[in-house]
Write an enzyme that holds these catalytic residues in place. Sequence first.
Site, mmCIF file in Angstrom:
data_model
loop_
_atom_site.group_PDB
_atom_site.id
_atom_site.type_symbol
_atom_site.label_atom_id
_atom_site.label_comp_id
_atom_site.label_asym_id
_atom_site.label_seq_id
_atom_site.Cartn_x
_atom_site.Cartn_y
_atom_site.Cartn_z
ATOM 1 N N ASP A 29 0.798 -1.215 0.000
ATOM 2 C CA ASP A 29 0.000 0.000 0.000
ATOM 3 C C ASP A 29 0.841 1.281 0.000
ATOM 4 O O ASP A 29 1.976 1.290 0.467
ATOM 5 C CB ASP A 29 -0.876 -0.104 1.255
ATOM 6 N N PRO A 30 0.349 2.382 -0.547
ATOM 7 C CA PRO A 30 1.117 3.630 -0.587
ATOM 8 C C PRO A 30 1.557 4.122 0.783
ATOM 9 O O PRO A 30 2.604 4.760 0.904
ATOM 10 C CB PRO A 30 0.147 4.625 -1.233
#
EC number: 5.4.99.25
Length: 372
Positions: free
Chosen positions: A99-100
């Site tokens: 995930d970012p």
Amino acid sequence: MTMDPAHGTIGGEETDQRDVQKNNFADLGGDSQPHQEPRRVNNDPRANKQKGNQPRRDRRDVHGWVVLDKPIGMTSTQAVAVLKRLFNAKRAGHAGTLDPLASGGLPIALGEATKTVPFVMDGRKRYQFTVCWGEERDTDDIEGRVTATSDQRPTREAIQALLPRFTGVIEQIPPRYSAIKVQGERAYDLARDGEVVELAPRPVEIHHLTLVDQPDNDRTVFEAECGKGTYVRALARDMGRILGTYGHICALRRTLVGPFDENDMIPLDQLEALCDRAASGEGSLADALMPVETALDDIPALAVTRADAARLHRGQAVLLRGRDAPTSSGTVYVTVAGRLLALAEVGNGEIIPKRVFNLTGLTASTGRNERN
């Protein structure tokens, strides 16, 4: 820990990869399929030229793994696109979305390494993550909407006493914002549309879960090593509920993915610097690659003669003969003269090729064949 596609929240250990696993040796699909340029029909004769009438640089065959130490703020898809550009590679894909909001290990397969992605995704993952107490959020991470609050804060002793309940094989209800399909629709799409998503619990395995640090009453740092399908977001949510408060993930770093650990990771700025040196003739991009077979560490290797290798390369089975013929059965990776040739099944006295590798092009430097 994964990112739920199209949502941007911290997810579980990985998204639902059942679609990928339908064909263990097949070309990958879903979120982990090799990144490819979209096809477009364009009859303009100028379409194959860049500005200044310079011909577009042809992509090349590059084979191997790069374990990017992904920075916070970058999506996994963006990371794949960056590496594909840096290496000018024809094919690339990642082995498990990160995930970012998370940093750490994102293994990216280039070329023929994409055929080994399922073996990495099936391996263990290790995460260091921080749980913020006192709030539960609809996404179970820091980006979600607050749905419940509490003034209670767990003590270190209470947390320690709880950890055995979340170790071993446990039943876990995935987060509402996850990639699991519900009647053909992704759960995160239904949740974003305001629909109530009821997900069934499923067994996951957490090999170990430890309390690393408690910097203050509001935050606790953990380390977890877990198997495929575990959602760390759900872990934070469930611990918070049992402890009489609420919790969500507010920081995450992945430190292990299958055979790849922190020693294998390379930060993006170092990788870009290496590419710049290689472009000026001062180095080689091969130095950044790990061999394709690194993903196959847990699979037995089987060496064959050049004659047998020629048959396997044509997709033909090879009979096992002599005293040195292996007596075991199952999946092996086949080598000839120390070079990876194929993934195969051994059984009933023969080797049956399933995936043949063509490693013509740029591959890992000789020194990278030895793990640290």
